[in-house]
Write an enzyme that holds these catalytic residues in place. Structure first.
Site, PDB file in Angstrom:
ATOM      1  N   HIS A 141       0.875  -1.180   0.000  1.00 33.04           N
ATOM      2  CA  HIS A 141       0.000   0.000   0.000  1.00 33.04           C
ATOM      3  C   HIS A 141       0.913   1.232   0.000  1.00 33.04           C
ATOM      4  CE1 HIS A 141      -3.690  -2.041   2.092  1.00 33.04           C
ATOM      5  NE2 HIS A 141      -4.021  -1.748   0.844  1.00 33.04           N
ATOM      6  N   CYS A 155      -2.119   2.691   9.123  1.00 33.36           N
ATOM      7  CA  CYS A 155      -3.135   1.724   8.673  1.00 33.36           C
ATOM      8  C   CYS A 155      -4.358   1.731   9.588  1.00 33.36           C
ATOM      9  CB  CYS A 155      -2.564   0.306   8.673  1.00 33.36           C
ATOM     10  SG  CYS A 155      -1.248   0.049   7.497  1.00 33.36           S
TER      11      CYS A 155
HETATM   12  N1  ARG Z   1      -3.886  -7.231   6.470  1.00 29.41           N
HETATM   13  C1  ARG Z   1      -4.247  -6.019   5.832  1.00 29.41           C
HETATM   14  C2  ARG Z   1      -4.174  -6.186   4.325  1.00 29.41           C
HETATM   15  O1  ARG Z   1      -3.264  -6.822   3.864  1.00 29.41           O
HETATM   16  C3  ARG Z   1      -3.378  -4.901   6.285  1.00 29.41           C
HETATM   17  C4  ARG Z   1      -3.782  -3.556   5.750  1.00 29.41           C
HETATM   18  C5  ARG Z   1      -2.880  -2.464   6.164  1.00 29.41           C
HETATM   19  N2  ARG Z   1      -3.418  -1.185   5.806  1.00 29.41           N
HETATM   20  C6  ARG Z   1      -2.738  -0.190   5.244  1.00 29.41           C
HETATM   21  N3  ARG Z   1      -3.338   0.954   5.113  1.00 29.41           N
HETATM   22  N4  ARG Z   1      -1.538  -0.338   4.753  1.00 29.41           N
HETATM   23  O2  ARG Z   1      -5.000  -5.722   3.595  1.00 29.41           O
END
Ligand code: ARG
Length: 284
Positions: free
Chosen positions: A179, A277
């Site tokens: 991300h 996150c």
């Molecule tokens: N386990 C989640 C996923 O892989 C973690 C998300 C983390 N969020 C972020 N904004 N980077 O989607």
């Protein structure tokens, strides 16, 4: 006190802006599937610890003068704690999300409904995959949009149209930084003196050039910082809430006039997320 020069090199006094955040307690948090390289279903999660760390994060925001809204957690949606993926809320409108992985699909409507019911709608239900503020970051006039792992390029155009904003697309190339918010921190989103920090190695060359052009004085961080998910930090323009493991980053931020505020979220890192996150900014 000297005046900030706005090029990031002479800090002056950094000014904190009070924020309104949306968060979701990790009441049903666990690692029961693997959709990013940080997740390992073989190592059990300490649920009590995850919850305690999350409360610490919330208390830290409140101590810094920010308002925190809390959305009820839904059983069976263990990743719902990562509120940044719930939407993008800007003064120009709110965009809902559509997840890449079916395991997270149920979160989209939970977030959109909450926003609609709390005066932050109408929430645009997207056609293309976008994972909210995980990949869509507002920096002053700019909307930086990540793609490569989750959010689709077509969604960048969709979001640009809905919000009437120009979008800069940035391609992520390292699966650990899946991300945009795992590779880049928005340190200051004021249009007068926008400031970001990023780990160049997370981006393809063209995107590195685009970042260099947009933010020639940006803070560049090293691989060691990125590897502890140090970039996944929340800034109010002065305080930067970040992982205590990101020590070099904390030093760099201090030199730049920011105040690092370490909060340990090691248990939530098991899902592949840090402070940012867990935090959705409500900009309306
Ligand atoms: N386990 C989640 C996923 O892989 C973690 C998300 C983390 N969020 C972020 N904004 N980077 O989607």
């Amino acid at each position: 006190m000297s005046t900030p020069s706005h090029d990031g090199t002479h800090p002056g006094e950094r000014v904190a802006r009070p924020r309104r955040f949306l968060m979701c307690a990790p009441e049903h948090f666990t690692v029961s599937y693997e959709i990013n390289p940080w997740m390992d279903t073989a190592t059990p999660v300490d649920a009590g610890r995850a919850l305690a760390q999350w409360h610490q994060l919330r208390a830290t925001f409140e101590r810094l003068g920010h308002e925190v809204e809390v959305l009820p957690a839904v059983p069976g949606l263990p990743d719902m704690v990562y509120a940044a993926n719930g939407a993008l809320v800007t003064p120009q409108g709110s965009v809902g999300v559509r997840f890449t992985h079916p395991e997270r699909a149920g979160e989209a409507e939970a977030y959109a409904t909450w926003l609609d019911e709390h005066g932050l709608g109408p929430v645009h239900r997207p056609v293309h995959v976008n994972e909210g503020e995980g990949d869509l970051l507002v920096v002053g006039e700019h909307l930086l949009a990540g793609h490569g792992f989750r959010t689709e390029l077509a969604a960048h155009r969709e979001v640009a149209e809905v919000l009437g904003r120009a979008v800069t697309s940035l391609r992520l190339v390292d699966p650990r930084f899946y991300h945009l918010d795992t590779a880049l921190t928005v340190l200051d989103d004021d249009p007068e003196h926008p400031d970001v920090a990023y780990f160049p190695g997370a981006f393809d060359e063209e995107s590195q050039r685009a970042l260099q052009e947009l933010f020639p004085h940006a803070l560049r961080t090293d691989a060691a910082t990125a590897q502890v998910l140090g970039m996944n930090a929340v800034s109010d323009g002065r305080h930067v809430v970040l992982s205590p493991r990101a020590q070099r980053y904390a030093e760099q931020l201090t030199q730049r006039g920011y105040v690092p505020v370490p909060v340990d979220l090691s248990e939530l890192l098991r899902g592949g997320g840090g402070a940012k996150c867990c935090t959705l900014v409500l900009r309306r």
